[in-house]
Write an enzyme that holds these catalytic residues in place. Structure first.
Site, PDB file in Angstrom:
ATOM      1  N   ILE A 110       5.226  -4.629   9.973  1.00  0.00           N
ATOM      2  CA  ILE A 110       5.440  -4.046   8.651  1.00  0.00           C
ATOM      3  C   ILE A 110       4.977  -2.604   8.750  1.00  0.00           C
ATOM      4  O   ILE A 110       3.795  -2.337   8.908  1.00  0.00           O
ATOM      5  CB  ILE A 110       4.687  -4.826   7.567  1.00  0.00           C
ATOM      6  CG1 ILE A 110       5.215  -6.263   7.499  1.00  0.00           C
ATOM      7  CG2 ILE A 110       4.837  -4.131   6.211  1.00  0.00           C
ATOM      8  CD1 ILE A 110       4.465  -7.160   6.525  1.00  0.00           C
TER       9      ILE A 110
ATOM     10  N   LYS B 278      -0.191 -10.169   8.342  1.00  0.00           N
ATOM     11  CA  LYS B 278      -0.015  -8.774   8.745  1.00  0.00           C
ATOM     12  C   LYS B 278      -1.386  -8.307   9.212  1.00  0.00           C
ATOM     13  O   LYS B 278      -2.319  -8.158   8.424  1.00  0.00           O
ATOM     14  CB  LYS B 278       0.473  -7.922   7.572  1.00  0.00           C
ATOM     15  CG  LYS B 278       0.567  -6.429   7.905  1.00  0.00           C
ATOM     16  CD  LYS B 278       0.966  -5.604   6.687  1.00  0.00           C
ATOM     17  CE  LYS B 278       0.975  -4.107   7.023  1.00  0.00           C
ATOM     18  NZ  LYS B 278       1.330  -3.274   5.850  1.00  0.00           N
TER      19      LYS B 278
ATOM     20  N   TYR C  72     -13.124  -3.932  -2.029  1.00  0.00           N
ATOM     21  CA  TYR C  72     -14.287  -3.411  -2.745  1.00  0.00           C
ATOM     22  C   TYR C  72     -15.384  -4.450  -2.955  1.00  0.00           C
ATOM     23  O   TYR C  72     -16.543  -4.173  -2.704  1.00  0.00           O
ATOM     24  CB  TYR C  72     -13.898  -2.792  -4.101  1.00  0.00           C
ATOM     25  CG  TYR C  72     -15.077  -2.098  -4.775  1.00  0.00           C
ATOM     26  CD1 TYR C  72     -15.494  -0.852  -4.335  1.00  0.00           C
ATOM     27  CD2 TYR C  72     -15.762  -2.708  -5.825  1.00  0.00           C
ATOM     28  CE1 TYR C  72     -16.590  -0.228  -4.927  1.00  0.00           C
ATOM     29  CE2 TYR C  72     -16.853  -2.094  -6.412  1.00  0.00           C
ATOM     30  CZ  TYR C  72     -17.262  -0.850  -5.962  1.00  0.00           C
ATOM     31  OH  TYR C  72     -18.349  -0.229  -6.529  1.00  0.00           O
TER      32      TYR C  72
ATOM     33  N   THR D 206       0.830  -1.211   0.000  1.00  0.00           N
ATOM     34  CA  THR D 206       0.000   0.000   0.000  1.00  0.00           C
ATOM     35  C   THR D 206       0.856   1.249   0.000  1.00  0.00           C
ATOM     36  O   THR D 206       0.624   2.187  -0.774  1.00  0.00           O
ATOM     37  CB  THR D 206      -0.914   0.007   1.241  1.00  0.00           C
ATOM     38  OG1 THR D 206      -1.685  -1.188   1.268  1.00  0.00           O
ATOM     39  CG2 THR D 206      -1.836   1.216   1.218  1.00  0.00           C
ATOM     40  N   THR D 207       1.879   1.281   0.854  1.00  0.00           N
ATOM     41  CA  THR D 207       2.753   2.444   0.965  1.00  0.00           C
ATOM     42  C   THR D 207       3.558   2.656  -0.309  1.00  0.00           C
ATOM     43  O   THR D 207       3.950   3.786  -0.623  1.00  0.00           O
ATOM     44  CB  THR D 207       3.684   2.297   2.175  1.00  0.00           C
ATOM     45  OG1 THR D 207       2.890   1.985   3.331  1.00  0.00           O
ATOM     46  CG2 THR D 207       4.470   3.562   2.449  1.00  0.00           C
TER      47      THR D 207
ATOM     48  N   ARG E 151      -9.158  -0.170   4.948  1.00  0.00           N
ATOM     49  CA  ARG E 151      -8.986   0.157   3.528  1.00  0.00           C
ATOM     50  C   ARG E 151      -9.809  -0.752   2.615  1.00  0.00           C
ATOM     51  O   ARG E 151     -10.252  -0.332   1.559  1.00  0.00           O
ATOM     52  CB  ARG E 151      -7.508   0.053   3.125  1.00  0.00           C
ATOM     53  CG  ARG E 151      -6.662   1.248   3.523  1.00  0.00           C
ATOM     54  CD  ARG E 151      -5.268   1.135   2.936  1.00  0.00           C
ATOM     55  NE  ARG E 151      -4.442   2.291   3.245  1.00  0.00           N
ATOM     56  CZ  ARG E 151      -4.281   3.338   2.441  1.00  0.00           C
ATOM     57  NH1 ARG E 151      -4.910   3.397   1.289  1.00  0.00           N
ATOM     58  NH2 ARG E 151      -3.494   4.337   2.800  1.00  0.00           N
TER      59      ARG E 151
ATOM     60  N   TYR F 100      -2.686 -10.347   4.544  1.00  0.00           N
ATOM     61  CA  TYR F 100      -2.678  -8.933   4.938  1.00  0.00           C
ATOM     62  C   TYR F 100      -4.111  -8.501   5.190  1.00  0.00           C
ATOM     63  O   TYR F 100      -4.922  -8.433   4.266  1.00  0.00           O
ATOM     64  CB  TYR F 100      -2.022  -8.101   3.836  1.00  0.00           C
ATOM     65  CG  TYR F 100      -1.952  -6.602   4.052  1.00  0.00           C
ATOM     66  CD1 TYR F 100      -2.197  -6.021   5.299  1.00  0.00           C
ATOM     67  CD2 TYR F 100      -1.621  -5.756   3.006  1.00  0.00           C
ATOM     68  CE1 TYR F 100      -2.127  -4.655   5.484  1.00  0.00           C
ATOM     69  CE2 TYR F 100      -1.548  -4.384   3.177  1.00  0.00           C
ATOM     70  CZ  TYR F 100      -1.799  -3.839   4.412  1.00  0.00           C
ATOM     71  OH  TYR F 100      -1.729  -2.474   4.588  1.00  0.00           O
TER      72      TYR F 100
END
Length: 291
Positions: free
Chosen positions: A203, A161, A107, A44-45, A138, A133
């Site tokens: 993380i 994660k 989504y 994501t980052t 999000r 994850y």
């Protein structure tokens, strides 16, 4: 295999919007010098949402080459279509990652049974370890501990994660999952407590700007030294809020540019650079952390 202080690495861009591979290589060296235990490329980052598939794999491959075996590299390989996640997983493996990080499908809101089917399909074809994850803030999709436990029975799925910030999940995951299942925090503000409760690492976004301090905090927490861990953690409390004043990775890229670690703070649309109203907040947090 993957524990301790793990950075969710940013992806730098040039003025024309292309990936700045020189800056990317420099960031990799910065983390290796500071003792970061592993690097996640294009999570994501790393702006996985706005890199096209070719760029995605090019960045992962560039990180693998820059690292040159000195630390572990985890490739971001999640998608909300199972076949796309499989394709990304295999492509990351082909360029030499040590494992992949696979976010829950976003989504389309799969059921828990859908999550089991999704990850089972990936695990059936993957040759390298997979880290689940879970970041429902999000994705609007929460991978429950019971589901993680079912997936932990698959030999290719080695950990999770957990980015809910819910510390009660540490005990639940430890109770339900196999003994060697890795528990990694994805929430910087609660990471110290997560490790002290028996987690194996984090993380981190904050690790991008203060990798040495973050490493020291993780190491002390892993040793059960709450006092030492808290001393390091206290330096970063301002960053834990300042780096999320706007959507990640907006503030952290601005911070890295402010530090001179990369030339620009540019992002891909629809993300835009940090609002001026937050500049002093981030500067003050950097100063508190000794930057």
């Amino acid at each position: 295999m993957f524990s301790g202080s793990i950075v969710a690495l940013v992806t730098p861009f040039n003025e024309d919007g292309a990936v700045d591979f020189n800056a990317l290589n420099a960031l990799v060296e910065f983390h290796i010098e500071q003792g970061t235990d592993a690097i996640v490329a294009v999570g994501t980052t790393g702006e996985s949402a706005t890199l096209n598939p070719k760029e995605h794999i090019e960045v992962v491959e560039a990180v693998v080459k820059a690292v040159d075996g000195r630390v572990k590299v985890i490739g971001g390989a999640g998608a909300n279509a199972t076949q796309e996640a499989i394709d990304l997983t295999l492509a990351c493996e082909a360029v030499g990652v040590d494992g992949t990080l696979s976010v829950t499908p976003y989504y389309n809101k799969p059921t828990q049974a859908g999550l089991v089917a999704h990850y089972t399909a990936i695990a059936e074809v993957a040759a390298k370890p997979i880290i689940l994850y879970n970041v429902p803030g999000r994705t609007c999709c929460d991978l429950l501990p019971e589901t993680a436990a079912e997936l932990s029975k698959l030999p290719g799925i080695i950990g999770i994660k957990e980015a809910t910030g819910d510390l009660s999940r540490v005990a639940k995951l430890k109770e339900l999952c196999r003994d060697d299942f890795l528990l990694l925090s994805g929430d910087d503000a609660t990471a110290m407590e997560f490790i002290l409760l028996g987690g194996h690492g984090v993380i981190s976004v904050t690790n991008n700007v203060v990798p040495g301090v973050f490493k020291a905090m993780c190491a002390a927490a892993a040793e059960g030294d709450r006092t030492a861990a808290a001393e390091h953690n206290d330096k970063m409390t301002g960053l834990y809020s300042a780096l999320f004043t706007e959507a990640n990775p907006i503030p952290v890229k601005w911070a890295l540019a402010e530090m001179g670690k990369m030339p620009l703070a540019d992002l891909r649309l629809p993300l835009t650079t940090l609002s001026e109203a937050h500049h002093d907040t981030v500067r003050e947090a950097l100063a508190q952390a000794g930057v």
